[in-house]
Every structure is written in C-alpha cells, then in structure tokens.
Design a protein around this motif. Sequence first.
Motif, PDB file in Angstrom:
ATOM      1  N   UNK B  15       0.838  -1.192   0.000  1.00 57.77           N
ATOM      2  CA  UNK B  15       0.000   0.000   0.000  1.00 57.77           C
ATOM      3  C   UNK B  15       0.880   1.251   0.000  1.00 57.77           C
ATOM      4  N   UNK B  16       0.372   2.339  -0.567  1.00 63.42           N
ATOM      5  CA  UNK B  16       1.163   3.575  -0.595  1.00 63.42           C
ATOM      6  C   UNK B  16       1.199   4.217   0.791  1.00 63.42           C
ATOM      7  N   UNK B  20      -0.029   9.898   0.080  1.00 66.70           N
ATOM      8  CA  UNK B  20       0.580   9.956  -1.256  1.00 66.70           C
ATOM      9  C   UNK B  20      -0.473  10.146  -2.339  1.00 66.70           C
ATOM     10  N   UNK B  21      -1.563   9.353  -2.252  1.00 66.22           N
ATOM     11  CA  UNK B  21      -2.623   9.485  -3.257  1.00 66.22           C
ATOM     12  C   UNK B  21      -3.186  10.905  -3.238  1.00 66.22           C
ATOM     13  N   UNK B  24      -0.885  13.487  -4.657  1.00 64.16           N
ATOM     14  CA  UNK B  24      -0.766  13.342  -6.103  1.00 64.16           C
ATOM     15  C   UNK B  24      -2.005  13.890  -6.811  1.00 64.16           C
ATOM     16  N   UNK B  25      -3.180  13.542  -6.293  1.00 65.95           N
ATOM     17  CA  UNK B  25      -4.408  13.979  -6.962  1.00 65.95           C
ATOM     18  C   UNK B  25      -4.677  15.469  -6.757  1.00 65.95           C
ATOM     19  N   UNK B  28      -2.513  17.131  -9.257  1.00 68.08           N
ATOM     20  CA  UNK B  28      -3.099  16.959 -10.593  1.00 68.08           C
ATOM     21  C   UNK B  28      -4.226  17.971 -10.814  1.00 68.08           C
ATOM     22  N   UNK B 104      -7.578   4.177 -12.480  1.00 74.19           N
ATOM     23  CA  UNK B 104      -7.276   4.377 -11.057  1.00 74.19           C
ATOM     24  C   UNK B 104      -7.883   3.237 -10.236  1.00 74.19           C
ATOM     25  N   UNK B 105      -9.055   2.778 -10.658  1.00 73.41           N
ATOM     26  CA  UNK B 105      -9.742   1.759  -9.870  1.00 73.41           C
ATOM     27  C   UNK B 105      -9.096   0.390  -9.978  1.00 73.41           C
ATOM     28  N   UNK B 107      -5.850   0.117  -9.787  1.00 73.64           N
ATOM     29  CA  UNK B 107      -4.567   0.264  -9.106  1.00 73.64           C
ATOM     30  C   UNK B 107      -4.771   0.147  -7.606  1.00 73.64           C
ATOM     31  N   UNK B 108      -3.684  -0.209  -6.911  1.00 74.00           N
ATOM     32  CA  UNK B 108      -3.835  -0.387  -5.475  1.00 74.00           C
ATOM     33  C   UNK B 108      -3.755   0.969  -4.773  1.00 74.00           C
ATOM     34  N   UNK B 109      -4.775   1.777  -4.974  1.00 77.93           N
ATOM     35  CA  UNK B 109      -4.821   3.100  -4.354  1.00 77.93           C
ATOM     36  C   UNK B 109      -6.242   3.340  -3.890  1.00 77.93           C
TER      37      UNK B 109
END
Lengths: 295, 267
Positions: B15-16, B20-21, B24-25, B28, B104-105, B107-109
């Motif tokens: 897991x991050x 972090x998520x 990052x978002x 963005x 995104x869905x 990915x493990x985030x």
Amino acid sequence: MANAIDVRGLRKSFGGTEVLAGIDLVVESGSIVALLGPNGAGKTTLINILSTLVKPDGGTAKVAGFDVLRDPESVRGVIGLTGQSAAVDEVLTGDENLRMMGRLFGLDRGEAAARSRDLLAQFGLGDSARKRVKAYSGGMRRRLDLAISFIVTPPVLFLDEPTTGLDPRSRLELWDGIRTLGASGTTVLLTTQYLDEADQLADRIVLIGGGRVVVEGTPAELKATTGGEVVELRGASDELIREIPTDGTVSGLRRAIDELDASEAEGTITIRKPSLDDVFMSVTAEARELIDTKG
Amino acid sequence: MTTISLPRTAVPRPRLALGTEEATFIARSLIHTIRTPDALIMAVALPVMLMLMFTFIFGGAIESDGSYVNYVVPGIILLCAGFGAASTAVDVARDLETGIMDRFRTMRIRSWAVLTGHVVSSLVRNLVATGVVIGVAVAVGFRPVGNPAEWIAAIALIGLYILAITYLYAAIGLAAGSSEAANGYGFILMFAPYLSSAFVPVDTMPTWLQWIAQNQPITPIIETIRGLLMHTPLGNEPALALGWCALILVIAVVWGAIMFRRKAGRR
C-alpha cells in the motif's frame, strides 16, 4: 507450475443478456495468452472482471492466487491494465502523466521522473514529452497508455486490444515489448481482433464465442484442427476468386483442383497452410450453428 | 466450508504511504485549474460582472444613496462560490468519461482520493476568486466594519460553504453520466442564491416566496456573513448556517460514496 490466472465457471449478465456463460480459463505463470473472439464475445467483460472493475455473477476468478471478489486489493497490487479507451489525462503532458502514475505505483519522485524519461524514449514519445496530451494523435495516446502499464513490471498484465489504432511500426515495437515482458516472467493476457497478432505473440490462443471457450490451444494446434492445405485461385491482379479447404491428402487436393478446373475460371492456383482466419471462421460458424439449433 | 487455495504466484505491491494518493491527486487537479483558465475566469468574472451590474444598474433603484453594494457583496460571494464549484461536476464527469477513473480503480490506491483532489483544488480556486471579488467590491465602495476575528469567522464559513457545495457538485458529476449533463444539472443549483436574501431583503418578496427564501440554506449563510462583516443582527443565523453546511456536506459525501460504488459496478 502455478497458474497466474484461474477462472472457473465464470458468469456475467448485463440486463438479462448473458455475456459470460460459464468460462473456464487457466493461464500458466509467465505465458502469453491471446483471447480471440468476435465482437460481443465477452473478451472485455472477462478482462474487466479479472482487473476488479466488474463483479461476476457466479463462478470464481483468481489472479496470481488472489480471489477477485474476496481480495480485490491484492489483485490490484499484482496487475497492470491497458483498456480499450486511452485512459490518460489530456490536460497533463505525457511526462506528467507518467510521473503521476509512477507515484501512484509507489515510486518516489526521482524514480518516477527517471522511469518516465526511459519510457517516453522507449515508446517514441521523447519529443512530445512536454506537450499536453490534448495535442497527441490517437496513436500517441495509445502508446502513452501502454507506457503507463510498463511503469512497474506487473506480475500479470492485461491488454485489451493493445494494437488497435497503432501504425505498423509501433505495432511491431509493442510486440517486442510484450515478448520481452513475457520472457522476464510477466503473465500477459491480451485480447485482439487481429489473428496474426495472436499467431505472432501468444503461447496459447483461447477462442471465445457466446460467452464460452470454444476452442483453445497453441497456434499450431488450432491450425491443425481445421485440416490440411487450402487451395486458392487468384486472378490476374492477385484478387482471390475462390478458396477450397482440403483434408490435405493427394486425392483431396486433386478433387479441389478438378473442381476449379470445371468452373473454367481463369487464374493461378496456390496452395497454402490454413491460417488462423480459417480456424476463426470455421469455429465461429460452428458456434453460430450451435446457437441457432439451440434456440 | 472448504476452499481450494491456489499457490500465490506473486506478492502484491505494498500500500502507498499515507497521503501519497491525496497529494498526487491534489497536485493533478491544481495543474488542471491553472491550465483550464476558462473555469477560473468564469468563477471570477461572472460574479464581478453581476456585482457591478447590481451595484450600478439596479442599486440606484433599490437604494438611491449608493449603499446597496454593502448589502449585496455577501450574496455575490456565495454566487461566486457556486459558479466556481460547478466546474467540479464537469471535471468529475470527465474523469469517468475518459476512462482514467477506471484505470485508477484497477490500481492499489484509494481511488476516492481522486475526488479529494478535485474538491481541494476547487476550494483553493474559489477562495482566490472570493478574494478578487472582495477586492473589486472594496474598490466600488464596499465598506465592511468587521474586526479581524469576524473576518476570519466569515472566511471560515465561506470556506465551509465552498467545501459543502463542491462535494455536492462532485456527487452530481458522478451521477450525471456525461460532462454535458453534469454542466446542465449544475446550472440549476446556481439559481439558489437568487431565491434568498442575497439581492433583496426577504420581506420585499411575495408571501409564498418569502417562505422559500427564509427556509433555504443560502439565506442564513448570507445573513451570518452580513452580520459578521456589516454588523447586522445575527440572531440564530450562525447556528442555522453551520447546520445547513454540515447537512449538505454529509448528504453530498454519502450520496457521492453511493454513486462512486454504483458507477464501479456499472458495466
């Protein structure tokens, strides 16, 4: 050898229409498998279930040993996916897209930047790294999308029609990339409409139709099932006038040639090995008959 | 129950690290804001134009001594927040349309963090726009009398309102299905301030309309801002304002979570 993908009796319907009618599929770790089938056969639905986007109605599906329903988190941790629509951010540049995805794949800032540089060069996007994706052509978007799937080498990679919209050169380069991944131990499950692509890349081909696996095997095995040589009659400008499949025996070939002779058509005769197209056509025709007689 | 457990052929990526998520978002979405200046211009220019129009065209007829600007600014600020937040619906709908949400869905985030990115950047964008609107207002004669503590309270309430309405727009974006539809639905909400005490006192309206204007969320929020900055009577308006904001926020977050999951099993 352990199985990277293990699907048993998988079923899925959308609003009363059965898309997957009990699919069984086993993919060995480290192999490249191509899913072939006409439009609407359920290829994309299968990929979407395996990548945890869609929940199945019945049956089980495991990726690298993790159940897609019970442990989707772990499944997401072992897969990479490039779907049919280019899932890239149009407002960001190519470099920013790759760096953002790199961060989300767990790379730190420096690693993500370095990986982005390498991949942009590898996918022929180096000159457009700082351009916004909005200005990219369809093929460039496709390559960027694929590059994202290559940021980290996933144990299992799903590619849904990866070469649709690519020019012949990019297609060959992508094939090389996929082969390299396969050789390094990544399991690749790809869907394609191009039979030559399946022929070139895949260790095994799985033909699905009507929500079921119709036939599967190595490309050579599949070609063998259709029988022997095909006799073609081509006209002066190499256009195909007729083709007659044979059983491969001398008398079978003679019958085919006699038949062409009797038809009095002008042209030259060639004899070729059956292609995957022949397999595809005969199998989908059989499947259609089966559905017709059933209904 | 027995299950056949297959041998695991790979170890999932860890897991991050926490945040972090989100970081990052948020980055963005802020880049999106800077690169799509039309949304920012819309969020600032429209309310400024409306304020100038109300002050100079209607203001003389409403209050001939030129003090109307002092009345109308709190309403304009909320109108501004509404315009600015509306683009969040379009941004979220576009993420669904382009397929990037699906990526995104897989990915493990926590893909929910995509929404956090949109919401935080909307908050930043709207607070900047609010600042510009207040600046222009002061230039055309807005004379607030609030002390620093009252200013902070007013800005905090504006921030809370922006947060609530942005989440509402994010949920609308998820529900809409296309960015065009999201734009359309969002437009309806932007009329809410007109049916409140934003532009004229409620008691000048017909009785049936008074009831709507008095009991809708915008009025207590505006009256609270007015009370803090212009020292009009506050009464129980601050409690009502906070209650409405909290209610909108809870409904929007729950609705958003439901829509997010529904879209997940859509195909």
